[in-house]
Structure formats: C-alpha cells, structure tokens
Enzyme design. Sequence first.
Site, PDB file in Angstrom:
ATOM      1  N   LYS A 267     -76.447  18.700  91.369  1.00  0.00           N
ATOM      2  CA  LYS A 267     -77.723  19.016  90.736  1.00  0.00           C
ATOM      3  C   LYS A 267     -78.739  19.409  91.816  1.00  0.00           C
ATOM      4  O   LYS A 267     -79.380  18.558  92.430  1.00  0.00           O
ATOM      5  CB  LYS A 267     -78.273  17.834  89.937  1.00  0.00           C
ATOM      6  CG  LYS A 267     -79.493  18.213  89.085  1.00  0.00           C
ATOM      7  CD  LYS A 267     -80.462  17.077  88.923  1.00  0.00           C
ATOM      8  CE  LYS A 267     -81.266  16.765  90.142  1.00  0.00           C
ATOM      9  NZ  LYS A 267     -82.284  17.800  90.477  1.00  0.00           N
TER      10      LYS A 267
ATOM     11  N   GLY B  79     -82.902  12.064  99.500  1.00  0.00           N
ATOM     12  CA  GLY B  79     -84.242  12.229  98.971  1.00  0.00           C
ATOM     13  C   GLY B  79     -85.137  11.083  99.379  1.00  0.00           C
ATOM     14  O   GLY B  79     -84.902  10.410 100.398  1.00  0.00           O
ATOM     15  N   SER B  80     -86.147  10.826  98.589  1.00  0.00           N
ATOM     16  CA  SER B  80     -87.150   9.824  98.945  1.00  0.00           C
ATOM     17  C   SER B  80     -86.592   8.412  98.802  1.00  0.00           C
ATOM     18  O   SER B  80     -85.673   8.145  98.012  1.00  0.00           O
ATOM     19  CB  SER B  80     -88.372   9.972  98.049  1.00  0.00           C
ATOM     20  OG  SER B  80     -88.091   9.540  96.732  1.00  0.00           O
ATOM     21  N   THR B  81     -87.188   7.499  99.549  1.00  0.00           N
ATOM     22  CA  THR B  81     -86.778   6.100  99.460  1.00  0.00           C
ATOM     23  C   THR B  81     -87.081   5.534  98.083  1.00  0.00           C
ATOM     24  O   THR B  81     -86.294   4.745  97.538  1.00  0.00           O
ATOM     25  CB  THR B  81     -87.476   5.291 100.559  1.00  0.00           C
ATOM     26  OG1 THR B  81     -87.004   5.748 101.833  1.00  0.00           O
ATOM     27  CG2 THR B  81     -87.180   3.807 100.435  1.00  0.00           C
TER      28      THR B  81
ATOM     29  N   ALA C  47     -87.040   7.092  95.151  1.00  0.00           N
ATOM     30  CA  ALA C  47     -85.974   7.525  94.243  1.00  0.00           C
ATOM     31  C   ALA C  47     -84.662   6.838  94.589  1.00  0.00           C
ATOM     32  O   ALA C  47     -83.886   6.464  93.698  1.00  0.00           O
ATOM     33  CB  ALA C  47     -85.822   9.038  94.298  1.00  0.00           C
ATOM     34  N   GLY C  48     -84.396   6.659  95.884  1.00  0.00           N
ATOM     35  CA  GLY C  48     -83.166   6.006  96.311  1.00  0.00           C
ATOM     36  C   GLY C  48     -83.064   4.577  95.816  1.00  0.00           C
ATOM     37  O   GLY C  48     -81.977   4.109  95.440  1.00  0.00           O
TER      38      GLY C  48
ATOM     39  N   GLU D  11     -79.144   8.777 101.479  1.00  0.00           N
ATOM     40  CA  GLU D  11     -79.780   9.204 102.734  1.00  0.00           C
ATOM     41  C   GLU D  11     -81.244   9.427 102.404  1.00  0.00           C
ATOM     42  O   GLU D  11     -81.597  10.368 101.691  1.00  0.00           O
ATOM     43  CB  GLU D  11     -79.101  10.472 103.266  1.00  0.00           C
ATOM     44  CG  GLU D  11     -79.397  10.738 104.733  1.00  0.00           C
ATOM     45  CD  GLU D  11     -80.723  11.445 104.949  1.00  0.00           C
ATOM     46  OE1 GLU D  11     -81.692  10.745 105.339  1.00  0.00           O
ATOM     47  OE2 GLU D  11     -80.804  12.656 104.726  1.00  0.00           O
TER      48      GLU D  11
ATOM     49  N   CYS E 157     -86.659  14.597 107.215  1.00  0.00           N
ATOM     50  CA  CYS E 157     -86.628  13.128 107.218  1.00  0.00           C
ATOM     51  C   CYS E 157     -86.474  12.567 108.623  1.00  0.00           C
ATOM     52  O   CYS E 157     -86.866  11.430 108.882  1.00  0.00           O
ATOM     53  CB  CYS E 157     -85.496  12.626 106.323  1.00  0.00           C
ATOM     54  SG  CYS E 157     -83.864  13.257 106.759  1.00  0.00           S
TER      55      CYS E 157
ATOM     56  N   GLU F  30     -94.235   7.835 105.180  1.00  0.00           N
ATOM     57  CA  GLU F  30     -93.678   9.160 105.427  1.00  0.00           C
ATOM     58  C   GLU F  30     -94.586  10.215 104.804  1.00  0.00           C
ATOM     59  O   GLU F  30     -94.794  10.231 103.587  1.00  0.00           O
ATOM     60  CB  GLU F  30     -92.264   9.262 104.857  1.00  0.00           C
ATOM     61  CG  GLU F  30     -91.578  10.562 105.236  1.00  0.00           C
ATOM     62  CD  GLU F  30     -90.128  10.611 104.770  1.00  0.00           C
ATOM     63  OE1 GLU F  30     -89.288  11.124 105.522  1.00  0.00           O
ATOM     64  OE2 GLU F  30     -89.845  10.128 103.656  1.00  0.00           O
TER      65      GLU F  30
END
Length: 496
Positions: A190, A242-244, A246-247, A264, A298, A398
Amino acid sequence: MPQTQDHRPISADALDRDSFYIDGRWARPATGDVIEVVSPHTEQVVARVPEGRPADIDAAVAAARRAFDEGPWPRTSPAERIEVVQRLSHLYAARLGDMAELITIEMGSPTSFANLAQSPAPWMQIEAFIAIARDFPWEAARPGVLGSEVLVRHEPVGVVAAIPPWNVPQFTLVSKVVPALLAGCTVVAKPAPESPLDAYLLAELLDEAGVPPGVVNIVAGGRETGAHLVAHPGIDKVAFTGSTAAGRTIGALCGEQLKRCSLELGGKSAAIVLDDADLTATMEGLRFTSFMNSGQACVAQTRVLAPRSRYAEVVDALAQTAASMPVGDPADPATEVGPMVARRQQERVTSYIEIGLGEGARVVTGGTGMPEGLDRGWYVRPTVFADVDNRMRIAQEEIFGPVVSVIAYDGVDEAVRIANDSDYGLAGTVWTADVAAGLDVARQVRTGTYGVNTYTMDFAAPFGGFKASGLGREFGPEGMAQYTEVKSIYTPPPAG
C-alpha cells in the site's frame, strides 16, 4: 552502477492511472475515488490514480492468499526465486532515471538526491538481497543434544502487508518486497497517497520479470486503507516504515492478533563533533547527513553536539553550510533543498521553528517565511538553531524538515549522555581525527546504526532502531530472516 536507458520524458500513462495491480493484472477499482498527486513545487495536480478502499484491499489480499496457499511461488526453490528476482534487477537497472524522475515529480525529492538514493539505492538493495539469498541457510542440519538429528528450516512467513512512507517510497518498498519474494512470501503493498507513482512502475517491472499472478499486489490509499490492510485476517506479517505514532498503533494491533511485524520508525539522531574534528570535512559530511532529502529523512542528524570550547566555531560553520545550500525547483540538478511533501508538512516544520524561538533558542540562519526568490511551493528555509538545550521540544521531537539544533557539551561522557537522552535510537555519527576514539563513542551510543566520520547504509548490514525507533531489522541476512518462520524437524539418530 548499471547503464540506464536513454532518458525519455515520463509518459502520461505513468502519471494518470485508472487501475490497481492485483492478481497479475491491472484491475479496475471498486469505487471512482481518486488520489490527486500534487506537485510540492508548483502546488498543481500532476497525476491521478485510483484511491484504494477496503473492497480493493480485500481483493488484493484474496489474490495474495491464493498465491501463497495454492500457488507455486512458496513451493519453488530459492534458486528459482533468485532467478526471477535477478530478471527484475536487470529490468530495474534500465529504468533508474524514470524511477528517480517519478519520485521527484510526486514528492519533490531534489533530483540530486533522487538520482543518488531514490532509485539507484533500491537497485543496489535488489543485488545485495540476491547475494544474501544465495548464502542464506534456508535449510541446515545440526546435531541435537538429546541424540536426535535436527533439520532447521527457514520457511516463508506468509502474506506480507508492505507499507512504505512518502519520503523514500521506492527505497522502503523494495526493502520489503524483495526479501519477501526471495523468502517465498506473497505481498500486498500500500503506497502512500502522496507518492503512489513509483510503486506502479515497480509493478510493471515485476510483471515483466515473470513474478506469478497474486504474488505482489499494489493498491495505493490513505490511512483508512492502511488500517484495513493491517487488521485484515488474511495478513500474516506487517512490514511498516513511518512515524512512531503510527508504528505504535500497528504494533499494538499486531500484538493483539499475534501477527508478525517489523517497524522502521522515527529518529532524532545526534552528530557528535569531537574537539579534534576537522570542521571542513565535518561540514561536508553534515551537509548530506543533516539535510538529505530536504531534511525529510528518519536518519537525518538533526542534533549537532559541539564541544563548548569550539561551540561558536561549529555554529558558524554549520550556519554557513546551511545558508549555502541552493533551495528551489527539485527538478533543477543544482537544488539541494527542495519543498516539503505537502502544505501540512510545511506548516508543521514552520511551527517547530516558532516553537524553538519560543523556547529561547536562537536562529542563526533560516527561520520562518519562504526562501528568497520563491513565491509558491511548500518550502522551508534551511534553519540552524543555536543555544539549544536538549530538553527543548526542537531537540526531542522529530521535525522532519531542514531544521538542525546545535547543543553544547562538556566532555565526551556528557556528549554520549546527551546523544542517548532521546526516545529514539535510529542513527548517529561522530566526527573526529581519531577513528579509535570515534569507535569508542559509537559503542556507547544506543542506536541501531552509527557512523564514524560518515553515515551510510550498507545493504549487507542490518538497519533498524532501538527504543521508539522501531522493531526488527531491514537489510542483511537479518532483514531476510524477518520474512521467514523457523521450523525444527527432528529425526532419529543414525542406527548403530
């Protein structure tokens, strides 16, 4: 580097698509919803692609599930899979220019960076993973301690959801799709709505390479589409960059479902300048490591730690470096800092500059407002802050733009403490005339990757983060292993 094709203008078919790649064919979407890809430089629509909805994800997962459960791909030998991926590599090498140009068009990556990292680096990944697959211990015997013989097998983990971000879309997509293919998995990818175009070029190359139907499926979409894919019961593993924030959500859902995942995530990496560093060489390195991809990386070294005895010297040198970087049209080969990917990102980065000023930090170059000579596009001036305390938000959060903070330290032990005083642990560097001293620092900083007088990723070595920078690793044999399940088969000891 391979010889690429003679450059041709990007065709209208590569920009405006009306289908997804599902089950080895171009499939019509379930709805008429469209993603408009907007140029970050002109703020004009440059391409249109269908927007994936849950029904499209369901079709893609069903195709991947059939290909894994019933199809030939997971049952082929590693050598057969390597042969197909080698064909992909040859085809990919001929389209490096097209891939780089698409990424510059869709997300504004400066062509100077795109032609260095956005397309050549994914091709290098493919070649590296092929070499790793040839030597990978897919099946190995070992003596058991209880008298049995043990056969240890690495088998494909199943159907993989591959979710890349918009900043290095092809780099992160290939880092998931290729090891998954070599391991015998099937994939539903995606791409992000900001950068879908390069993924469909990859689909064309996979098809031409002879990847069987259903083995790789590509459906672009936004957060709702991604959430449906992650939660889908037909998915065995999620590979996300992606972002932390979302992770964390993805990791929690995968934990609830006992679904494998590799994440990651973000970073707030520190570059430690030791008191013996050659500032000319250091600034040449930080020009890339702190501002690569317009700061949208990142691994960017956005905290520069300088010895108090040389603090003013480092601040001045870094300010001169940032101020000398050409800002503007990402298609211009001279440009080093292009636009942010979207207006929301421009506003986010600008808000952090305002936060830094409110916290008492001092702007020595850059600041708010459009760069000189630009009256449109989602640009941010390359900005260097001095008088930064590591507890400030601009030093802890970030920002994901061309904004760097310079922090003073007294002694190497304090520099290491400051570098480690972060929720993140993805990357970092140390700059010194004494490589042995640099290695000593590198061993003390808690990050997944580190550089002494340089920063790069080597695709033979694992890449990933400590702490809030993620789970799992990409690249190297460790990255290949993320797409396998390990099985032990016990056999009776030899007779007699």
